[in-house]
Design a protein around this motif. Structure first.
Motif, mmCIF file in Angstrom:
data_model
loop_
_atom_site.group_PDB
_atom_site.id
_atom_site.type_symbol
_atom_site.label_atom_id
_atom_site.label_comp_id
_atom_site.label_asym_id
_atom_site.label_seq_id
_atom_site.Cartn_x
_atom_site.Cartn_y
_atom_site.Cartn_z
ATOM 1 N N TYR A 35 0.854 -1.180 0.000
ATOM 2 C CA TYR A 35 0.000 0.000 0.000
ATOM 3 C C TYR A 35 0.896 1.239 0.000
ATOM 4 C CZ TYR A 35 -3.776 -3.034 1.827
ATOM 5 O OH TYR A 35 -4.725 -4.020 2.024
ATOM 6 N N GLN A 37 0.631 5.422 1.193
ATOM 7 C CA GLN A 37 -0.184 6.330 1.988
ATOM 8 C C GLN A 37 0.277 7.755 1.742
ATOM 9 O OE1 GLN A 37 0.042 6.009 6.339
ATOM 10 N NE2 GLN A 37 -2.106 6.584 6.469
ATOM 11 N N GLY A 40 -3.658 12.463 4.306
ATOM 12 C CA GLY A 40 -5.096 12.695 4.228
ATOM 13 C C GLY A 40 -5.849 11.819 3.253
ATOM 14 N N MET A 41 -5.184 10.794 2.703
ATOM 15 C CA MET A 41 -5.844 10.020 1.644
ATOM 16 C C MET A 41 -6.066 8.567 2.002
ATOM 17 S SD MET A 41 -6.506 12.179 -0.591
ATOM 18 C CE MET A 41 -7.026 11.132 -1.920
ATOM 19 N N GLY A 42 -5.710 8.151 3.170
ATOM 20 C CA GLY A 42 -5.828 6.738 3.490
ATOM 21 C C GLY A 42 -4.742 5.937 2.779
ATOM 22 N N LEU A 43 -4.927 4.628 2.717
ATOM 23 C CA LEU A 43 -3.949 3.757 2.070
ATOM 24 C C LEU A 43 -4.528 3.222 0.774
ATOM 25 C CD1 LEU A 43 -3.748 3.156 5.413
ATOM 26 C CD2 LEU A 43 -1.858 1.775 4.600
ATOM 27 N N LYS A 44 -3.699 3.209 -0.260
ATOM 28 C CA LYS A 44 -4.123 2.720 -1.573
ATOM 29 C C LYS A 44 -3.318 1.468 -1.921
ATOM 30 C CE LYS A 44 -6.778 6.291 -2.724
ATOM 31 N NZ LYS A 44 -8.230 6.160 -2.950
ATOM 32 N N LEU A 45 -4.022 0.469 -2.467
ATOM 33 C CA LEU A 45 -3.386 -0.796 -2.817
ATOM 34 C C LEU A 45 -2.603 -0.668 -4.118
ATOM 35 C CD1 LEU A 45 -3.150 -3.871 -2.142
ATOM 36 C CD2 LEU A 45 -5.129 -4.196 -3.657
ATOM 37 N N PHE A 90 3.749 0.960 2.728
ATOM 38 C CA PHE A 90 3.569 -0.083 3.738
ATOM 39 C C PHE A 90 3.382 -1.425 3.065
ATOM 40 C CE2 PHE A 90 3.409 2.202 7.633
ATOM 41 C CZ PHE A 90 2.869 3.441 7.335
ATOM 42 N N PHE A 104 1.054 -5.116 9.414
ATOM 43 C CA PHE A 104 1.783 -4.128 8.642
ATOM 44 C C PHE A 104 3.243 -4.033 9.072
ATOM 45 C CE2 PHE A 104 -1.209 -1.784 5.982
ATOM 46 C CZ PHE A 104 -2.414 -2.281 6.451
ATOM 47 N N ARG A 109 9.554 5.605 4.085
ATOM 48 C CA ARG A 109 9.207 6.971 3.666
ATOM 49 C C ARG A 109 10.111 7.348 2.506
ATOM 50 N NH1 ARG A 109 6.338 11.058 5.902
ATOM 51 N NH2 ARG A 109 6.029 9.813 7.775
ATOM 52 N N GLN B 2 -13.801 3.878 -2.394
ATOM 53 C CA GLN B 2 -13.301 4.170 -1.061
ATOM 54 C C GLN B 2 -14.459 4.392 -0.090
ATOM 55 O OE1 GLN B 2 -10.944 7.835 -0.798
ATOM 56 N NE2 GLN B 2 -9.536 6.816 0.593
ATOM 57 N N ALA B 41 2.970 2.309 11.819
ATOM 58 C CA ALA B 41 2.145 1.509 10.927
ATOM 59 C C ALA B 41 0.736 1.378 11.482
ATOM 60 C CB ALA B 41 2.764 0.131 10.746
ATOM 61 N N PRO B 42 -0.246 1.152 10.615
ATOM 62 C CA PRO B 42 -1.594 0.839 11.110
ATOM 63 C C PRO B 42 -1.582 -0.443 11.931
ATOM 64 C CG PRO B 42 -1.625 1.348 8.761
ATOM 65 C CD PRO B 42 -0.194 1.205 9.153
ATOM 66 N N PHE B 87 -8.893 4.166 10.759
ATOM 67 C CA PHE B 87 -9.280 3.860 9.387
ATOM 68 C C PHE B 87 -10.236 2.674 9.366
ATOM 69 C CE2 PHE B 87 -6.339 6.507 7.096
ATOM 70 C CZ PHE B 87 -5.224 6.624 7.918
ATOM 71 N N ILE B 92 -11.628 -5.503 -1.045
ATOM 72 C CA ILE B 92 -11.708 -5.287 -2.492
ATOM 73 C C ILE B 92 -12.009 -6.631 -3.144
ATOM 74 C CG2 ILE B 92 -10.469 -4.516 -4.539
ATOM 75 C CD1 ILE B 92 -8.621 -2.922 -2.640
ATOM 76 N N LEU B 99 -7.580 -4.520 1.230
ATOM 77 C CA LEU B 99 -8.568 -3.584 1.768
ATOM 78 C C LEU B 99 -8.566 -2.258 1.025
ATOM 79 C CD1 LEU B 99 -8.003 -4.205 5.580
ATOM 80 C CD2 LEU B 99 -9.823 -5.117 4.120
ATOM 81 N N PHE B 101 -9.283 1.386 2.010
ATOM 82 C CA PHE B 101 -9.361 2.137 3.252
ATOM 83 C C PHE B 101 -10.047 3.487 3.050
ATOM 84 C CE2 PHE B 101 -6.920 -0.261 6.304
ATOM 85 C CZ PHE B 101 -6.095 -1.057 5.538
ATOM 86 N N GLY B 102 -10.769 3.928 4.089
ATOM 87 C CA GLY B 102 -11.270 5.291 4.103
ATOM 88 C C GLY B 102 -10.125 6.269 4.342
ATOM 89 N N LYS B 103 -10.454 7.572 4.294
ATOM 90 C CA LYS B 103 -9.416 8.598 4.439
ATOM 91 C C LYS B 103 -8.976 8.783 5.887
ATOM 92 C CE LYS B 103 -10.592 11.219 0.313
ATOM 93 N NZ LYS B 103 -10.947 12.525 -0.265
ATOM 94 N N GLY B 104 -9.713 8.207 6.808
ATOM 95 C CA GLY B 104 -9.295 8.255 8.193
ATOM 96 C C GLY B 104 -10.008 9.315 9.017
#
Lengths: 113, 111
Positions: A35, A37, A40-45, A90, A104, A109, B2, B41-42, B87, B92, B99, B101-104
């Motif tokens: 993922y 990150q 402000g956008m969350g995590l993207k796969l 991540f 995770f 970074r 999302q 990390a989450p 989050f 998916i 997953l 994830f929402g923006k938090g």
């Protein structure tokens, strides 16, 4: 039992350079994920794998490649780095099947300038 | 797609309660909740499954309304250690249970 480990922790790349982000897990998990990150956008796969030799694209795969030659390792390759790839990356793993928590790694970074 | 979380941010005094909501435009079979502290990390909190089963944290509760495609996380008698970003994640389809994830929701608990 170290869980999921990632290296490096931090890296600065110049535009056009390439690098590999390493990810290793020692829990014998079949499923692994990458993922990214952004603030402000969350995590993207980016990519996922359901076992050694099996990988597939996620939501944002462009500019990345992966391989999965062993159960333990799932490296992420960045070719021709661009500023848009500045992010925190991540790696995660989970046991096979639905409804399992994802474990995770500590994250990498990456800054591309 | 999302999932949408609300509120975006919450500030609480220690001991107060908070509710964080997560909604989806698609049918949900499960909802996952994670907490992330700054620079870390989450960390998994819980999973709510269709049919009412829950797996996870003993001190945090949540609900899952399948018909409304919504989940809510309940943080009661908040402690300073609850501070962080929460989050929700939805699976998916056909992606190895990865997953979305929402923006938090940023939660700050003050003394």
């Amino acid at each position: 039992n170290a869980g999921v480990t990632q290296t490096p922790k931090f890296r600065i790349l110049k535009i056009g350079q390439s690098m590999t982000l390493q990810c290793t897990q020692d829990m014998n998990h079949n499923y692994m994920y990458w993922y990214r990150q952004d603030p402000g956008m969350g995590l993207k796969l980016i990519y996922y794998s359901v076992g050694a030799g099996i990988t597939d694209k996620g939501e944002v795969p462009n500019g990345y490649n992966v391989s999965r030659s062993t159960t333990e390792d799932f490296p992420l390759r960045l070719e021709l780095a661009a500023p848009s790839q500045t992010s925190v990356y991540f790696c995660a793993s989970s046991p096979p099947g639905a409804a399992h928590e994802q474990y995770f790694g500590p994250g990498t970074r990456l800054t591309v300038t | 797609q999302q999932p949408v979380q609300s509120p975006q941010a919450v500030i609480l005094r220690e001991g107060e309660d908070a509710v964080i909501n997560c909604s989806s435009s698609k049918a949900l079979y499960s909802v996952h909740w994670y907490r992330q502290k700054h620079g870390e990390a989450p960390v998994f909190l819980m999973i709510l499954l269709k049919g009412g089963e829950q797996k996870g944290h003993e001190k945090i509760s949540a609900s899952f309304n399948e018909k409304k495609q919504q989940s809510s996380l309940y943080l009661t008698a908040s402690q300073l250690s609850y501070s962080g970003t929460y989050f929700c994640g939805t699976e998916i389809p056909n992606s190895g249970y990865a997953l979305n994830f929402g923006k938090g929701t940023s939660l700050l608990v003050t003394p």
